[in-house]
Every structure is written in C-alpha cells, then in structure tokens.
Design a protein around this motif. Sequence first.
Motif, short mmCIF file in Angstrom:
data_model
loop_
_atom_site.label_atom_id
_atom_site.label_comp_id
_atom_site.label_asym_id
_atom_site.label_seq_id
_atom_site.Cartn_x
_atom_site.Cartn_y
_atom_site.Cartn_z
N ARG A 1 36.33 -10.66 13.54
CA ARG A 1 37.68 -10.33 13.07
C ARG A 1 38.75 -10.95 13.97
O ARG A 1 39.80 -11.37 13.49
CB ARG A 1 37.83 -8.81 13.01
N TRP A 2 38.49 -10.99 15.27
CA TRP A 2 39.49 -11.48 16.21
C TRP A 2 39.16 -12.86 16.76
O TRP A 2 39.73 -13.30 17.75
CB TRP A 2 39.63 -10.49 17.37
N ALA A 3 38.22 -13.56 16.15
CA ALA A 3 37.77 -14.84 16.67
C ALA A 3 38.86 -15.90 16.55
O ALA A 3 39.65 -15.90 15.60
CB ALA A 3 36.52 -15.29 15.92
N PRO A 4 38.94 -16.83 17.51
CA PRO A 4 39.86 -17.96 17.36
C PRO A 4 39.39 -18.87 16.23
O PRO A 4 38.19 -19.11 16.06
CB PRO A 4 39.78 -18.66 18.72
N ARG A 5 40.29 -19.39 15.44
CA ARG A 5 39.93 -20.17 14.27
C ARG A 5 40.93 -21.29 14.00
O ARG A 5 41.25 -21.60 12.85
CB ARG A 5 39.83 -19.26 13.04
N ALA A 6 41.45 -21.88 15.08
CA ALA A 6 42.46 -22.93 14.90
C ALA A 6 41.85 -24.24 14.47
O ALA A 6 42.49 -25.02 13.77
CB ALA A 6 43.25 -23.11 16.20
N ARG B 1 42.73 -14.28 18.65
CA ARG B 1 42.79 -14.18 20.11
C ARG B 1 42.58 -15.55 20.73
O ARG B 1 41.99 -16.46 20.13
CB ARG B 1 41.71 -13.22 20.62
N GLY B 2 43.02 -15.66 21.98
CA GLY B 2 42.80 -16.91 22.70
C GLY B 2 41.33 -17.07 23.06
O GLY B 2 40.55 -16.12 23.06
N ARG B 3 40.96 -18.29 23.40
CA ARG B 3 39.55 -18.56 23.67
C ARG B 3 39.04 -17.76 24.85
O ARG B 3 37.95 -17.18 24.80
CB ARG B 3 39.37 -20.05 23.93
N VAL B 4 39.81 -17.72 25.93
CA VAL B 4 39.35 -17.00 27.11
C VAL B 4 39.28 -15.51 26.83
O VAL B 4 38.29 -14.83 27.16
CB VAL B 4 40.26 -17.29 28.31
N VAL C 1 25.49 -20.49 9.62
CA VAL C 1 25.12 -21.88 9.37
C VAL C 1 25.52 -22.30 7.95
O VAL C 1 26.10 -23.38 7.75
CB VAL C 1 23.61 -22.08 9.59
N TRP C 2 25.22 -21.46 6.96
CA TRP C 2 25.42 -21.83 5.56
C TRP C 2 26.60 -21.13 4.89
O TRP C 2 26.79 -21.27 3.68
CB TRP C 2 24.15 -21.54 4.76
N GLY C 3 27.38 -20.35 5.63
CA GLY C 3 28.50 -19.66 5.03
C GLY C 3 28.16 -18.23 4.68
O GLY C 3 26.98 -17.89 4.47
N GLY D 1 33.09 -23.96 16.54
CA GLY D 1 31.88 -24.22 17.30
C GLY D 1 31.66 -23.21 18.42
O GLY D 1 30.52 -22.79 18.67
N LEU D 2 32.75 -22.79 19.07
CA LEU D 2 32.64 -21.77 20.12
C LEU D 2 32.15 -20.45 19.55
O LEU D 2 31.27 -19.80 20.13
CB LEU D 2 34.00 -21.59 20.81
N VAL D 3 32.70 -20.06 18.41
CA VAL D 3 32.30 -18.80 17.79
C VAL D 3 30.82 -18.84 17.41
O VAL D 3 30.07 -17.88 17.66
CB VAL D 3 33.18 -18.51 16.55
N ARG D 4 30.38 -19.93 16.81
CA ARG D 4 28.97 -20.02 16.42
C ARG D 4 28.05 -20.00 17.63
O ARG D 4 27.00 -19.35 17.61
CB ARG D 4 28.75 -21.30 15.63
#
Length: 600
Positions: free
Chosen positions: A406-411, A337-340, A476-478, A417-420
Amino acid sequence: MPVARRPRHACVPSAARADRPGGGPVSDTPSTPEPSDVADSPKDSPKDSRSDSPRDPLGDPFGASRADSDGEAPEAPEEPEDAVPGPRAVARGPRPRTDWEYPAGGHKPEPLLADLRADPPAPVRTGTLGAVLATGLLSMLLLGDGLALNLLIVAVPAALAAYFAAEQAGRRPRPWTLAWATGGLALLSVPALRDAGWPSFLAIVSAVALGSLALHGCRTWPGVLLGPLGLFDAVLSGLGWGWRGVRGRASGSRSGPVLRAVAVTAVLLLVFGALFAGADAAFAGLLGDLMPDASISDGPWRLLLFAAGVVGALAAAHTAAAPVRWDRLVVGPGRERGRVEWALPLIVLNLLFAVFNVVQLAVLFGGYDAVLEKTDLSYAAYARQGFWQLLLATLLTLVVIVLALRWAPRAGSRDRGLVRAVLGTLCALTLVVVASAVRRMDMYVDAYGLTRLRVSVVAVELWLGLVIVLIMAAGVWGARWLPRAVAASAAAGVLAFGLLSPDGLIAERNAQRYEDTGKFDLEYARGLSADAAPAVDGLPEPLRSCALEGIANGLGSERGPWYATSLGEARAREIIEERPPEATVADCEGASPEVEVSYR
C-alpha cells in the motif's frame, strides 16, 4: 438534450435499455431514473461526474449484448480471456424519456451505496418461481432429519432458479462462474460423505461463499470479501420481487388458476396427510415408505424449513438478476513513501528472518540434540513451544506485505524493482518459516498423537504458505487474478480437508502410533465421529470394543432416512453390526497399562 453513456463495470448485470429517438420504442411506464441516465445541458447544470467515468476493463462477469442509448452499436469493450458471447438481452425495466428533467430545486441525494446497486430486475419468470417452489418443498421434506445428501439435492433447484433469473436478465455464465458454481456443489458433497460436523460446517460456509462469487461474478478484493453480504441484502428485496411475480401470474395470466390449484392441493395433502398419519400406524408406515416421515408434531419446523428454502432460493435468484456491484468499490493506494523510509524496516526484517532460518535449517537437517541440550527442553516441548509463534509470524508477515504494498514507492522501474526484490525475499524466507512450523507440529504429533486441533492448524499453515506462493507469482505476472486465485485455493483446501476425512486420518495416525509405541489416547478416540470407525476397527481387543462403543453411542440406535445418512455413518453402522463391541466398563478402564491420555 444529449444522453450520457453509463460506464460499464464488473458485477453489473446486462440489460437492454429503452432506445432513444432513432432507436426502438420507449416504454410507456414512467420510472424514476438515476442521475447518470440523463445528462443535463452544459449551460444549465454541471456535467454528471459518472458520465465521464472510464469503462471498467474487467467487463461484466456474465456476457450480454448491449445497445447504446442512441440506438447505435456501442464500441466493442475489451473482453477478458474467459468471455463467452451472450444472447441479446431482454428489456428489464422502463427507462426515462430523453426530455425528462429533474424537478426544480434539484434531485434527492443518492444513498451512499446507490452506485453499487443494479437496476431492478425484470418480473420473475415462471421457471424461476417453479424452481423456488421446488426448493422450498424439498427443504421441508428432506432437511428436517439432518444434513447429508439432502443438502445437495436442495441446492440443485436453487441453482436452477438463479440460472433462470440470470438468463432473464441477459446474463450468461462464463468459465469462472461455472467454476464457482461447480465448486460450491462439490463442497456440499462433504456432508454426504463425512459424519463429522466440523469439516461439514466449513464446507457449507465455503459453498455459500462460492455461490456468492458465482452470482455476483466479482473479481476484486472488495468483491471477493464482501460478496456474501449481497445475498443477505437480497433477502427482503427477493421476497418482494417474488411476491410481485406471484401476484402478477395469479391475477392476469393463464397459469394463475393452475398455480392456485397446486398451492391449495399441496396444503390439503400436507395437513390431512399429517393428521391421518398420526391417527393410524399402518397409514403412517405407508407414507413413510413413499415420502419422509409425516407427523403433526413437527409441522411448525417443516413450515419453517419451507420458508427458509423459498427465501434462500429467491435471494439467490434476485442476486443473479440484479447483483450488488461490489467491484465498484475502489480502495485507493496509500501515500507513497520514500525508498529509505519504506525499504529500511523491511530489509532489517529480512535479515532477522534469515538469521532465524539458518538456525531452523540446522534443526531440520538433524541438529535436534544440540538445540535441545542448549535449551533444556524435551523433544515435544521444543516442538510445542515454537509452532504457535511461527503460525502467528506467518500471519503477521502477510499483514506486513499488504501494508508494504500500500505504501510502496512506485515512481518508476527502479522503485518497482526494489519492491519486488525486498518483498520477494521476505516471501521466500517466510516459506522456510512455514516449513519449520509444519515440521515442529510433526514432531509434536509423534510425541502426543494427532488431534482435531493439530490437524486443523497444520492445514491452515499449509494454506498460508500457498497464499505466499501466489503473492510471489503475482509479483511476476501481475495481481489481476490474485483475489480469485486466493478464494479458489481456500475453497479447494476446505474441499480436500473434508474429502480426506480428518477424524478418519486422526484415528489412522493414532492407531499406527499405538503399533509403534504402545501408546493410545482411548478417551479421545471414543469422542471421534463415525468416520473413525474403519481405523478403530483394526485395533486389538479390548481397545477396539472400547473405542467403537463410544462411536456407537454417538450414532444412537435409530437409523436416519437415506437422504440424511452420510457415507461415514453407513460404514460405521455396518462395522458395528457385523462385530458389535463386547468390552465391559471394567475392560475399558484397564484396557492396557500402556494406554495414555495425551497432552492436548
């Protein structure tokens, strides 16, 4: 014709393959190969898709030596940190010759889960059959009188059967395997210590789950969640595998006459021993001193227990030799999904959590009077009203985190960093919700006492908080270790829950509350198990006698054998025999004007 190399996966039992030309001898027994065993010629047929699949970095959960199909040593795989070198694997079955080709018209399509099934195991060894037989006999002799230490005794030969079968297949236990097996045996000690049935049931179910992880060695979420299904899948195949092993040894080996003689002797002793025990009381007493009670009336039940022990041990051994490869099930990520679109709902949710937590922190630091005045609720009603909603909020937060991942942006790194940041904030705020829920239940217990339901839901809430902490650590550690860590935390929680003796804790807390407030739920205490007897023994009369009378009625007058008697029951009987309850029905009905029936 070139030979394709099979991919290596987690949960795949090691087996030495029959060497191709240039290697060792080829088995003379024909077999039906899997399509991945032989690669078709590039000119004649398309390349098998599985021959190109990458090697699973998780590796085999049990270490074992392998050899390439061309007789040369394979490239050293990337071993996990807990790898333990294994011995050279023994051949487990015939492999196809290099000139084997599919018949004209193609081959039969494989079943949906064919890729998850391991190669058929090698013929069952004598040690495995002996351990299986011992499991069946111990189940027949010990499990008919209840569950206590006998369950742990029966589990030992079943574990040995699985170990022998895994060793035959070239699999050696690694640290995680030993940890699961040790944890499962530790969980089976709960019925030996506690008389209460509900923590014992949780411990037995958890022990089966840990046993499945020890046998399969899975490391992914599908493997951890679906692993116990592999034990049920091995019930029928394990029976056939064991029967073929028995027939082979009975017909063509030197141990055949010995096995037949032992089987006939056991049947004769069982049948005639039961008949003589039923015919003469003195002989029955002699047998009772030497072995469990023998009677013809419970013969069918004993035979059923024998069959259950044999089937369970064979299923465990077959799973250890040829486990289902659940780690091959891969759940792909959802559409990015997009960031917004992804972040806006979660940021708003974080703000809602923050506002709620500000109010909760004010309450936790002593703002009860103001809150109760505004809500017109009593102290206990305020606690009761909020706990269940907060427990549900914690569960829903975990669901939100799973779906968000599952739907997090990961480009790129900015998306990661946003997801964390967003999910880490949500987890931290959820921990405050967990603390608020536990505090509310503590208020409720102060007002109405402790019950089984209340102590159970508090334990679940605390475990959910631990899961959230593990998720934060995985950010943090995977997350490679997360599935096994969550499973280990659940098993450790169940073990601690059983060892702490919930019924004993309930009785102690309510006895202390009686000393502080003069209030005591006598009817509820009479329904507790024998684990509550030591705490109830400290109550003043006639409360002590009234509460112990209910516990004594639950125990009954007949003592069970040592192997079917828990430590909690033994202590309760000792207390009751030293100071028998003497209160009458009238004494219990009017035990104290301050005795109450608490709100449940």
